[in-house]
Design an enzyme around this catalytic site. Structure first.
Site, short mmCIF file in Angstrom:
data_model
loop_
_atom_site.label_atom_id
_atom_site.label_comp_id
_atom_site.label_asym_id
_atom_site.label_seq_id
_atom_site.Cartn_x
_atom_site.Cartn_y
_atom_site.Cartn_z
N HIS A 76 0.94 -1.18 0.03
CA HIS A 76 0.23 -0.03 -0.04
C HIS A 76 1.00 1.20 0.11
O HIS A 76 0.53 2.38 -0.70
CB HIS A 76 -0.95 0.06 1.20
CG HIS A 76 -1.91 -1.21 1.35
ND1 HIS A 76 -2.38 -1.64 2.34
CD2 HIS A 76 -2.16 -2.22 0.49
CE1 HIS A 76 -3.10 -2.78 2.08
NE2 HIS A 76 -3.06 -2.96 0.88
N HIS A 259 -0.72 -11.19 -5.17
CA HIS A 259 0.61 -10.85 -4.82
C HIS A 259 1.49 -11.83 -5.58
O HIS A 259 2.51 -11.63 -6.15
CB HIS A 259 0.81 -10.57 -3.37
CG HIS A 259 0.19 -9.64 -2.67
ND1 HIS A 259 0.24 -8.17 -3.17
CD2 HIS A 259 -0.86 -9.71 -1.75
CE1 HIS A 259 -0.57 -7.51 -2.15
NE2 HIS A 259 -1.27 -8.16 -1.38
ZN LIG Z 1 -3.74 -4.51 -0.09
#
Ligand SMILES: [Zn+2]
Length: 302
Positions: A76, A259
């Protein structure tokens, strides 16, 4: 097109989503060609570059590791700094995980606003994609393709009445990131909470830093956007793409990725030096220039 850093140091603090540890975080200006560099101030300022070659195990968050020094949940903060157009910055932390704050990138955008931008007397370098690179894995896929700007398209599909199929497609720049993606928060399914805790994850998770989806609704509404989930996945994607190490000129398409696939794409792209070149010319600013201006071979590996 000059490189940027921040104008002054700024700091915040909070707990990590997965470890629950408290971390102090400080952003500091950095000289040209530094890139985005984390420093563990609790370990003699040990530096870990935000770069594909430092990607560690990746599951529910992206972690970096260098010489067995670990740093968790970078996505983030990196999404914010990368989209903001920060080329060079030191990110000092005194623990193992970046604070989750409200689960979105908005607090990091506010921190960067507070820090301000400083232009440096060095040309910005871009990583320009020259041929497609793809990763495909059991119905999930991600690819990067040649383009003259940084463009993402992110598609998610979760079997839940509030999620279903959501798609975000945009050219990424500071304004579009701020408006469309930065406020979208992390989410998880109520049914996943116990299994994740059993794995030692989400120890810092709470209703203040993640949307929790129940069987047919949301535990801690209201949502910030009806498609907050798809937007958050696009935010995560950009945070992971930051690990390319330079601003991208390329179009990324992710379909039910995560991810693991994001970081595999980064590694595969960086490993194939015929798939990209480094250029100081921004074709979006210079569209009248002939295309072969960018056809020189790559000058910097890795
Ligand atoms: Zn996230």
């Amino acid at each position: 097109m000059l490189q940027c850093t921040i104008n002054r140091s700024v700091e915040t603090q909070g707990i990590g989503l997965h470890t629950g540890v408290h971390t102090n975080l400080r952003l500091l200006p950095a000289p040209p060609d530094t890139g985005i560099v984390f420093r563990r101030v609790d370990l003699d300022n040990f530096a870990i570059e935000a770069h594909g070659h430092n990607v560690a195990r990746v599951s529910y968050a992206t972690s970096l590791m260098k010489q067995s020094v670990l740093l968790s949940t970078t996505e983030h903060l990196l999404a914010a700094t990368y989209s903001y157009g920060i080329d060079n910055i030191f990110i000092d932390i005194d623990n193992i995980e970046i604070p989750i704050l409200d689960g979105s990138a908005e607090p990091f955008m506010q921190l960067l606003d507070q820090a301000g931008i400083r232009r440096l007397r060095r040309k910005r370098r871009f990583l320009k994609v020259r041929k497609p690179v793809e990763v495909v894995e059991d119905g999930r896929r991600i690819g990067i393709y040649p383009a003259n700007e940084f463009h993402v398209r992110c598609y998610v599909d979760f079997p839940h009445p509030l999620v279903g199929q959501q798609e975000v497609e945009m050219v990424v720049n500071p304004e579009s990131f701020r408006q469309v993606l930065s406020r979208a928060r992390t989410f998880c399914f109520e049914s996943d909470i116990e299994p994740l805790r059993a794995m030692g994850l989400i120890r810092g998770g709470s209703l203040d830093n993640a949307i929790v989806l129940t069987k047919d609704g949301v535990m801690n509404g209201p949502l910030r956007f009806p498609d907050e989930f798809g937007r958050h996945k696009a935010l995560d994607l950009i945070g992971d793409l930051a690990l390319v190490g330079l601003p991208l000129l390329g179009r990324v398409e992710a379909r039910k990725a995560g991810h693991s696939l994001h970081t595999q794409l980064v590694s595969r792209l960086l490993a194939d030096t015929s798939a990209w070149e480094i250029t100081t010319a921004d074709p979006a600013q210079d569209s009248h220039q002939p295309a072969d201006r960018f056809a020189e071979p790559a000058t910097a590996a890795d």
